[in-house]
Design an enzyme around this catalytic site. Structure first.
Site, mmCIF file in Angstrom:
data_model
loop_
_atom_site.group_PDB
_atom_site.id
_atom_site.type_symbol
_atom_site.label_atom_id
_atom_site.label_comp_id
_atom_site.label_asym_id
_atom_site.label_seq_id
_atom_site.Cartn_x
_atom_site.Cartn_y
_atom_site.Cartn_z
ATOM 1 C CG PHE A 291 -1.957 -1.094 1.199
ATOM 2 C CD1 PHE A 291 -3.286 -0.796 0.928
ATOM 3 C CD2 PHE A 291 -1.613 -2.416 1.442
ATOM 4 C CE1 PHE A 291 -4.248 -1.790 0.887
ATOM 5 C CE2 PHE A 291 -2.565 -3.419 1.417
ATOM 6 C CZ PHE A 291 -3.890 -3.121 1.137
ATOM 7 C CG ASP A 292 3.428 1.658 -3.325
ATOM 8 O OD1 ASP A 292 3.942 0.874 -2.504
ATOM 9 O OD2 ASP A 292 3.508 1.491 -4.543
ATOM 10 N N GLY A 374 10.799 2.016 -3.506
ATOM 11 C CA GLY A 374 11.608 0.830 -3.784
ATOM 12 C C GLY A 374 12.039 0.780 -5.235
ATOM 13 C CE1 TYR A 376 6.699 -1.049 -11.853
ATOM 14 C CE2 TYR A 376 6.840 -2.609 -10.034
ATOM 15 C CZ TYR A 376 6.611 -2.350 -11.374
ATOM 16 O OH TYR A 376 6.297 -3.370 -12.238
ATOM 17 C CG ASP A 377 11.094 5.484 -10.131
ATOM 18 O OD1 ASP A 377 11.662 6.371 -9.506
ATOM 19 O OD2 ASP A 377 11.624 4.376 -10.380
ATOM 20 C CE1 TYR A 378 3.476 2.426 -9.354
ATOM 21 C CE2 TYR A 378 4.726 2.761 -7.335
ATOM 22 C CZ TYR A 378 4.088 1.912 -8.226
ATOM 23 O OH TYR A 378 4.071 0.563 -7.999
ATOM 24 C CG HIS A 425 1.313 -1.223 -10.765
ATOM 25 N ND1 HIS A 425 2.367 -0.892 -9.944
ATOM 26 C CD2 HIS A 425 1.806 -2.090 -11.680
ATOM 27 C CE1 HIS A 425 3.452 -1.527 -10.343
ATOM 28 N NE2 HIS A 425 3.135 -2.271 -11.395
ATOM 29 C CD GLU A 472 -22.465 6.011 2.329
ATOM 30 O OE1 GLU A 472 -21.654 6.942 2.474
ATOM 31 O OE2 GLU A 472 -22.812 5.260 3.264
#
Length: 635
Positions: A291-292, A374, A376-378, A425, A472
Site C-alpha cells: 500500500f504505497d 523501492g 518502482y517510480d510513479y 497496480h 452508498e
C-alpha cells in the site's frame, strides 16, 4: 487556534511542522525513542474554507503519529500549530493497523538480517562469502497469522546481490531466502532458506551501457512571451481554471477548490491510495501487497524534479515541507512541477462548400509529481484542458520486481534466469465533487441495444439508459466497456440554458479489479480495489479507502465499512472513489528499466457549459506558419 498568515488549504510549512514537535516536546510526549511516522495537515471545515477571505483567520491543525521504537506504543496527536496547543492525544490499538514505515526501519531491518547467523549460513551455502554488497530489501509484510504474533511490528526482507556499488540489485535476486524481523525487539523471527535456484548473473544496469543514438534531433519548447498562468501563493489561475495546489506526506500532490469559468467542479482531488498485489503463489512472494500511500507515504518519498528531465518547457515549481522520522521539518525542493504544453488539435472543420478550413490547437496545464517506492517510480499527472476537461494520468516506471528461475504460469522470463511475477497496480483517486454546487447525484449511464420490433423495425436503433445511484451500497460499481459505461455527476442546483442539470462525466479506462480470491487476506485489506467506483456521502473522517493505517491491518477498514451505513447519496455532498490501473505481466521490453505504463481517467463537462468554451481561441498559425499568400486557413 487560528492564523491569518496562510490560506486554510495551504500546505504545511517548515515552521508549522517544527512547532508541532515543540508542542509535543513541551507536553512531555517526546522521548529519545519517539519517532514520527507521519505528520499531516487536518483540513478545516468546508464552510470555513468557503467563507475565508484574505487576511481573515484560519485554523492550522496538524495530526502527528508518534511511535516509541522501544516499546511499539503508537499514539496520535492533534496539535494547533498556530496557538501551540495540544488538542488531543490518544493511544492507537494495534488491531487497527500499524503506523507507516519509518525510513530508519529499512536500515534497522537490513542490519539485523545481515547479522543473523542463519542468513549468513544461507548466503555461504550459495557460495557467497562476502555479503558487503548484498542488498537486504525490507518490505511491508501484509497481515497473516500462521507464522507469527500479529501484535508485532515487523517487516519481511528479501535479498539481492550486487557486483559493485552502482550495480542494480534487482537483477540478482537470491531466490528462496526470506527473513522476518521484529522491529521493536530487534529479533529476526525466522529465516527461511529453501531451494538452490542460481542467482542470475547478467547485470541489469541501464545507464552508460549503450552508445547514445545520434539520429534524434533536439526539440526546443519555448514561450517567449511567458506563461499563461498566474500563481499567488498556492492558488493557480489559467484559462478559466482556478485551483489550489497542496501537498502532504501521505498522498503527495493534492488539488483543492477546482473551478472552471467561475463555477465549482471539485472541492478536492488526490491520489488517496494504491495497492500493488502480486499473483505469484511462491512463499517468497505470495504475501506481497504494498500500500504505497498508507504504508510507505507517497509524499514523503517524492522526488525533487529537474528541468529538462522530469519537466520540459517553462516551469513553475512548488516546494513542499514534510517531517522526517524525528518530526523535524525537511523541504523537498521542486517537488511539484507545473507547466503548459501543446496537445494537438482541439477542434477543426473544413467547409466543403467554401473550402475554408478552421483549426485551433489544444493546450493543457500540467500539474505533476513523482514518487519512488523501492524499485518502482510513479508519476501522477493532472491535466487541465481548454474545453473544461480534467484528466489524471498515472505513469508507472522504474524497475520491475524479479525473482530467479524459469518462466511459470505466474511470471515471465524477462532475462536469462530472471523471472518477473504478474502483479497489479491499482490506484484509487479520491474526487470530492462540487459540480455547480455542493449537492450532487451520480447517474450510471450505459448504451443499450433496442430489440427489433415496431419501435426498431430495421434493428439499427440503440439508446442510452440511466440508473440513479441512490445509496452508498448502490454506489459500489464496476465499469463495463461493452456498454460504454460512464458515471455522470449532476448538480441539484445549477442548470444550463437547456434547463438540464449541469454535470460532469467520469470516463473510466477500466482494467481488471483486484484478482486475488475473496478468501485472500489482501482482498480484505484492499477491498476498495474490488470495484471501479464507490460513491459515499462526504465525511471528514473518511480520507483513505483502505483506512487510516493499512500497515499490518487485518482487513475491513475504509470503504467496505463506510458503505455499510448505506447513506443516501442523492443531492448530497458526495465523494467519488475511482479505481484504475494496469495488470502487469512483464515483458522483455520492460527490462532493465520499464518504459512508462499509462493509466488514468477523464472527468469532463456534460452540460456543465452551454456550448464549446474554446470558440474564442486565437489562431496562432497565420503569421507564424503560413508563407505569405499561401494560407489555407480562414483568418
Amino acid at each position: 487556534m487560528t492564523t491569518s498568515s496562510a490560506h486554510p488549504l495551504d500546505p504545511l510549512t517548515e515552521a508549522e511542522i517544527a512547532r508541532v514537535r515543540e508542542v509535543l516536546v513541551a507536553e512531555g510526549k517526546v522521548g529519545p525513542t519517539t519517532r514520527f511516522p507521519s505528520v499531516l495537515p487536518v483540513e478545516p471545515d468546508k464552510a470555513l474554507v468557503r467563507s475565508f477571505t484574505p487576511g481573515s483567520t484560519a485554523p492550522r491543525r496538524v495530526r502527528a503519529v508518534l511511535l516509541d521504537v522501544k516499546t511499539g506504543v503508537t499514539q496520535e496527536a492533534v496539535v494547533d500549530a498556530a496557538s501551540g496547543t495540544l488538542e488531543s492525544f490518544v493511544d492507537l490499538d494495534p488491531a487497527d493497523g500499524r503506523a507507516p514505515i519509518l525510513f530508519e526501519e529499512y536500515d534497522r531491518c537490513a542490519d539485523l538480517v545481515r547479522a543473523d547467523p542463519r542468513w549468513q549460513a544461507a548466503m555461504k551455502r550459495r557460495g557467497v562469502d562476502d555479503w558487503s554488497l548484498a542488498f537486504v530489501a525490507p518490505l511491508s509484510p501484509g497481515s497473516f497469522e500462521e507464522n507469527f504474533d500479529n501484535n508485532r511490528r515487523y517487516l519481511r526482507a528479501l535479498t539481492f546481490l550486487r557486483d559493485h556499488v552502482d550495480d542494480s540489485p534487482w537483477a540478482h535476486p537470491v531466490e528462496g531466502l526470506l527473513a522476518e524481523v521484529d522491529l521493536i525487539t530487534g529479533e529476526v523471527l525466522q529465516v527461511v532458506d529453501e531451494g538452490d535456484v542460481p542467482v542470475p548473473t547478467e547485470h541489469g544496469n541501464y545507464t552508460g551501457v549503450a552508445e547514445p543514438r545520434t539520429t534524434l534531433k533536439p526539440i526546443s519548447i519555448t514561450q517567449p512571451e511567458g506563461v499563461s498562468f498566474t500563481v499567488e501563493g498556492s492558488e493557480v489561475t489559467w484559462e478559466g481554471w482556478k485551483l489550489r495546489v497542496g501537498f502532504n506526506a501521505r498522498e503527495g500532490l493534492t488539488l483543492h477548490r477546482i473551478s472552471f469559468n467561475g463555477e465549482p467542479v471539485l472541492y478536492r482531488a488526490s491520489m488517496a491510495e494504491m495497492v500493488v498485489p502480486y499473483g505469484d503463489p511462491a512463499p517468497w512472494r505470495n504475501w506481497i501487497s504494498y500500500f504505497d500511500a498508507g504504508e510507505y507515504l507517497l509524499g514523503k518519498n517524492a522526488n525533487s524534479l529537474k528541468l529538462g528531465c522530469d519537466c520540459l518547457g517553462v516551469i513553475h515549481y512548488f516546494d513542499a515541507a514534510v517531517a522526517d522520522d524525528h518530526g523535524n521539518p525537511i523541504t523537498i525542493p521542486q517537488v511539484v512541477c507545473m507547466h503548459e504544453e501543446d496537445y494537438g488539435v482541439l477542434w477543426k472543420h473544413t467547409n466543403i462548400l467554401t473550402g475554408a478550413s478552421d483549426v485551433r490547437r489544444s493546450r493543457r496545464l500540467v500539474v505533476s509529481f513523482f514518487s519512488t517506492i523501492g524499485n518502482y517510480d510513479y508519476g501522477f499527472f493532472w491535466y487541465f484542458y481548454l474545453d473544461g476537461t480534467i484528466e489524471l494520468e498515472a505513469k508507472a516506471t522504474g524497475v520491475v520486481f524479479c525473482g530467479a528461475g524459469e518462466e511459470s504460469p505466474y511470471g515471465a522470463e524477462i532475462a536469462p534466469g530472471l523471472m518477473a511475477p504478474v502483479h497489479q497496480h491499482l490506484f484509487c483517486a479520491r474526487l470530492d465533487t462540487e459540480v455547480a454546487g455542493e449537492r450532487n447525484t451520480v447517474d450510471e449511464v450505459d448504451f443499450a441495444r433496442i430489440p427489433i420490433g415496431p419501435a426498431n423495425p430495421r434493428g439499427n436503433a440503440f439508446t442510452s439508459t440511466t440508473k440513479v445511484l441512490e445509496t452508498e451500497t448502490d454506489g459500489a460499481r464496476l465499469a463495463d466497456p461493452l456498454v460504454g459505461r460512464t458515471w455522470v455527476v449532476r448538480s441539484a442546483d445549477g442548470t444550463n440554458r437547456l434547463g438540464k442539470p449541469k454535470a460532469y462525466q467520469l470516463v473510466p479506462k477500466p482494467g481488471p479489479t483486484l484478482l486475488a480470491q475473496p478468501e485472500a487476506t489482501v482482498h480484505g485489506r484492499a477491498e476498495f480495489a474490488t470495484k471501479h467506483l464507490w460513491v459515499t456521502k462526504f465525511d471528514e473522517n473518511e480520507r483513505y479507502p483502505a483506512g487510516d493505517y493499512p500497515n499490518q491491518h487485518p482487513g475491513g477498514a475504509g470503504l467496505p465499512g463506510w458503505v455499510k451505513q448505506d447513506e443516501s447519496i442523492v443531492d448530497e455532498d458526495i465523494v467519488l472513489w475511482h479505481v484504475f490501473g494496469p495488470t502487469h505481466l512483464p515483458r522483455p521490453e520492460d527490462w532493465p528499466v520499464m518504459p512508462v505504463d499509462y493509466s488514468g481517467f477523464m472527468f469532463r463537462p456534460l452540460g456543465f457549459l452551454d456550448r464549446n468554451p474554446a470558440l474564442d481561441l486565437p489562431d496562432f498559425s497565420a503569421d507564424k506558419h503560413c508563407p505569405p499568400g499561401q494560407c489555407g486557413c480562414s483568418h
